[in-house]
Design an enzyme around this catalytic site. Structure first.
Site, PDB file in Angstrom:
ATOM      1  CB  THR A   1      -0.848   0.100   1.288  1.00  0.00           C
ATOM      2  OG1 THR A   1       0.027   0.329   2.403  1.00  0.00           O
ATOM      3  CG2 THR A   1      -1.650  -1.155   1.506  1.00  0.00           C
ATOM      4  CG  ASP A   2       1.545   5.877  -0.901  1.00  0.00           C
ATOM      5  OD1 ASP A   2       2.494   5.873  -0.082  1.00  0.00           O
ATOM      6  OD2 ASP A   2       1.445   6.739  -1.786  1.00  0.00           O
ATOM      7  CE1 TYR A   3       5.173   6.850   6.134  1.00  0.00           C
ATOM      8  CE2 TYR A   3       3.085   7.224   7.229  1.00  0.00           C
ATOM      9  CZ  TYR A   3       4.462   7.160   7.264  1.00  0.00           C
ATOM     10  OH  TYR A   3       5.127   7.404   8.435  1.00  0.00           O
ATOM     11  CB  THR A   4      -1.478   5.323   6.847  1.00  0.00           C
ATOM     12  OG1 THR A   4      -1.430   6.624   6.234  1.00  0.00           O
ATOM     13  CG2 THR A   4      -0.385   5.228   7.886  1.00  0.00           C
TER      14      THR A   4
END
Ligand code: BGC
Length: 761
Positions: A288-291
């Protein structure tokens, strides 16, 4: 005593043979990847499995809102299998030691944003794309990989291949501009450069194609905003660069923050499973991207983080970056049968597979070698390559009466916040780059002109006077605290004494990049005031631009005789700009994004569609603005040289083609000036009638040619008819017969033209 020695030797021999037996045994086991990984998975608890699906940042630096405490304990307990924002052989060794204390001793994978160089910083990607040179793109990725891997890293979050057509979006700086064909070529080159021929080679790192998908098309150019796009636009324009990178063997993919037509990419099963894995055959892992799993609660497609985790895993997302959602919720999701253990196992397999391919099971410390770091990082060869790339990335936008190149004589004033500046030169996402090692313009010009010309300096203005912006960008320490008036007066005094004035203006690095969208994409107003004041002195001015996006430059274009686009060129900025300024190098870059006349034209891109009421100034009801032309200020593919190139004799091998034919185009290009130079030659096509409307022009081929002064060369392009296919309204990829225009030229506007017919079968 003798016996004792014998016994010790004997015992050592037994020890050695046991060790080599164990090693051999391990090697034999390792040789069979599938059996090895499956056996490992069979020994793992659910928590340990989720640990492999978990990626946390270390405490070195962060790019997002959440800090994970206790990540070191998580590593030791097998609850975190991957770390980012940690590098150097010593530090990664320390963290790897923790993983070796975990029950199953599965090595950590170290990722980082190595975007345009690791320590030797190359031009920002948008700048580098203006070189239209896939060999240079590959080379910079290869050097970045060699430096990053020598610094303990296994995995880069690059290339970013998001097609972008709205320069308000700050992240256009990180990509290759508006075109899918050029973007795809650069995407392939980057993957090849990072990964080399084998990941086993310790100079190679895993690449990560991002941000999948369509992150470059947020509404109104505002970062993280909604994406709403037709399937045809996706498949014809936005998806090809991701596909190209995947076909080139990219080992991983990063999901984007945005939603796509109502479903966030991170929960988008159609995107992550049906398209990426089933149709495109992607075998690597998806992070995923950050969070971005957590953020789905804000998107509103799920009610809470539990649902978000379930949706992400079921969509086909393997690794959770920083959000800890998988770790926190998926065990109970398995118990409740909301996710299948088999799907978790499949995700774990893909991540262990990457670790296996990197050789980490054989030696977890393979990349923790201090001596290699010393030999590999910021070598003379790397710096030379960075300078060569920087030179190739610059775009000469205007050069009235051949004001450039400058003579090395007389009095030259250098004015502006980018003359002595080092901080901004390496641009943003400059990884582990150290801006204090960047070389500025002032030092380079000083040594180039020593004893020949008199040079003087005034900053003239800060990069911005907007106190709120200064705060947001954390640039207080770089701000000259004297009043704007004092700075301006100093510049007037310096300029008044000079024969010629070089002004270095633009955006600071933080004004483009992530979370750095702008609604006004001009040079900041205080710098414009400086430029206008100095211009009023009536002396010749050369404008050097530092920026991470297309800017609106209408006033500048109307009033300033010479304009050179220098982007953020990296560690070797100063020497590279200086070489072009004084003619030691001839600029050859061409724009990969259209430069609008004003922000009201945005989004603006060359491959637009016709309308039913094409622009006609004499008619009221046609497609136009009342207050500005439709065309951009500088079109796609545009860029000047210190020499001139004349195109002639555009020919095709036939005028009628059948489905399996190859279209062969040939054109003559002559360097009619007095300097050697590179020319980037572009071939476009227009499909005149389609079952779905077709763009007015589409880039299909390009080539970069070196021509000595006076030299003439023929250049040949081969275009397979397959390259004329497009996705129609039923989302079928079709080749439609009919008449096509074919254009070859120096930019999308300045072209020669011919036509051909394509017949059915
Ligand atoms: C960015 C990604 C980046 C990640 C990790 C995110 O905020 O969107 O491009 O790779 O942070 O640093």
């Amino acid at each position: 005593m003798k016996n004792l020695t014998k016994t010790i030797v004997f015992m050592m021999l037994i020890g050695l043979s046991q060790w080599s037996f164990a090693q051999k045994n391990k090697n034999t086991k390792l040789a069979n990847k599938e059996a090895f990984i499956q056996e490992l998975i069979s020994k793992m608890t659910v928590d340990e499995k989720l640990g492999q699906l978990t990626l946390y940042t270390s405490d070195m630096s962060v790019t997002g809102p959440v800090m994970r405490d206790n990540y070191k304990q998580d590593i030791m307990s097998g609850r975190c299998g991957n770390i980012f924002n940690a590098y150097t052989p010593a530090y990664t060794r320390k963290l790897q030691d923790l993983a070796m204390q975990s029950r199953l001793k599965i090595p950590l994978l170290f990722g980082y944003d190595v975007i345009h160089g690791h320590k030797t910083i190359f031009p920002i990607p948008l700048g580098e794309s203006c070189a239209w040179d896939t060999l240079l793109s590959e080379q910079s990725a290869k050097i970045a990989a060699a430096e990053a891997s020598a610094d303990g890293l296994h995995w880069t979050y690059s290339p970013m291949v998001d097609v972008a057509r709205d320069p308000r979006w700050g992240r256009v700086a990180e990509g290759s501009g508006e075109d899918p064909i050029l973007g795809s070529a650069i995407a392939r080159a980057k993957v090849k450069g990072y990964q080399g021929s084998s990941l086993k080679n310790k100079e190679s790192i895993l690449s990560c194609v991002k941000h999948f998908a369509l992150y470059g098309a947020p509404i109104a150019g505002r970062d993280y905003n909604t994406v709403d796009m037709s399937q045809q636009n996706m498949f014809n324009v936005y998806l090809p660069p991701y596909k190209a990178a995947i076909d080139a063997g990219a080992a991983s993919v990063m999901s984007s923050f945005n939603e796509i037509n109502g479903v966030p990419a991170t929960a988008n099963k159609w995107l992550m499973t049906d398209l990426l894995r089933k149709q495109w055959g992607f075998k690597g892992f998806v992070v995923t991207d950050y969070t971005s799993i957590n953020e789905m609660v804000n998107h509103g497609n799920v009610a809470n983080e539990y649902e978000a985790g379930v949706a992400a895993l079921n969509a086909g997302i393997d690794m959770d970056m920083q959000g800890a959602v998988y770790m926190t919720y998926l065990k109970s999701a398995v118990e409740k049968n909301d996710v299948k253990l088999a799907d978790i196992d499949a995700a774990v397999y893909r991540i262990l597979d990457a670790k296996w391919q990197l050789g980490l099971f054989e030696n977890p410390y393979l990349y923790c070698d201090e001596s290699r770091a010393k030999q590999t990082i910021m070598t003379t060869a790397n710096l030379e390559a960075a300078e060569q790339t920087a030179i190739a990335s610059m775009v000469l936008l205007k050069n009235e009466n051949n004001l450039l190149p400058l003579k090395t004589s007389g009095k030259i004033a250098l004015i502006g916040p980018f003359v002595k500046n080092k901080r901004d030169l390496i641009g943003n996402w400059s990884g582990a780059g150290n801006w204090t090692q960047a070389k500025n313009l002032w030092d380079a010009v000083q040594s180039r002109t020593a004893g020949k010309a008199t040079i003087s300096y005034a900053m003239g203005a800060n990069v911005t006077d907007d106190t709120l912006l200064i705060q947001k960008m954390h640039i207080q320490e770089f701000i000259d605290k004297r009043s704007a008036e004092t700075l301006l007066n100093e510049a007037i005094a310096v300029a008044s004494e000079a024969d010629i004035i070089v002004m270095a203006l633009g955006e600071s690095e933080g004004m483009s990049g992530e979370a750095a969208s702008r609604s006004d994409i001009g040079i900041p107003s205080n710098q414009m005031q400086l430029l206008k004041t100095i211009h009023a002195l009536g002396k010749p001015i050369v404008l050097l631009l530092s920026n991470g996006r297309p800017l609106t430059l209408s006033w500048e274009n109307d009033h300033i005789p010479a304009i050179l686009e220098t982007w953020f060129l990296g560690t070797q900025s100063g020497p590279a700009i200086c070489k072009v300024l004084f003619g030691d190098a001839n600029p050859s870059g061409k724009l990969t994004m259209s430069f609008p006349r004003n922000v009201g034209q945005v989004p603006i891109y060359y491959a637009a569609k016709h309308t039913g009421r094409p622009f006609d100034n004499s008619q009221k009801y046609t497609s136009k603005y009342l207050d500005i032309e439709n065309t951009p200020l500088y079109p796609f593919g545009y860029g000047l040289s210190y020499t001139q190139f004349i195109y002639s004799n555009l020919k095709l091998n036939k005028s009628q083609y059948k489905e399996k034919d190859t279209i062969e185009a040939c054109i003559e290009v002559q360097n009619t000036g007095e300097r050697d130079g590179y020319e980037i030659i572009q071939l476009y096509v227009q499909d005149l009638v389609g079952s779905s409307t077709r763009p007015v022009k589409e880039l299909k081929k390009f080539a970069k040619l070196h021509l000595k002064a006076g030299q003439r060369k023929q250049i040949y392009f081969k275009l397979a008819t397959d390259e004329l296919c497009f996705y129609n309204a039923n989302m079928e990829r079709v080749l439609e017969p009919g008449t096509f225009k074919l254009f070859v030229g120096k930019n999308v506007v300045d072209v020669m033209e011919t036509t051909f017919d394509l017949s059915a079968k």
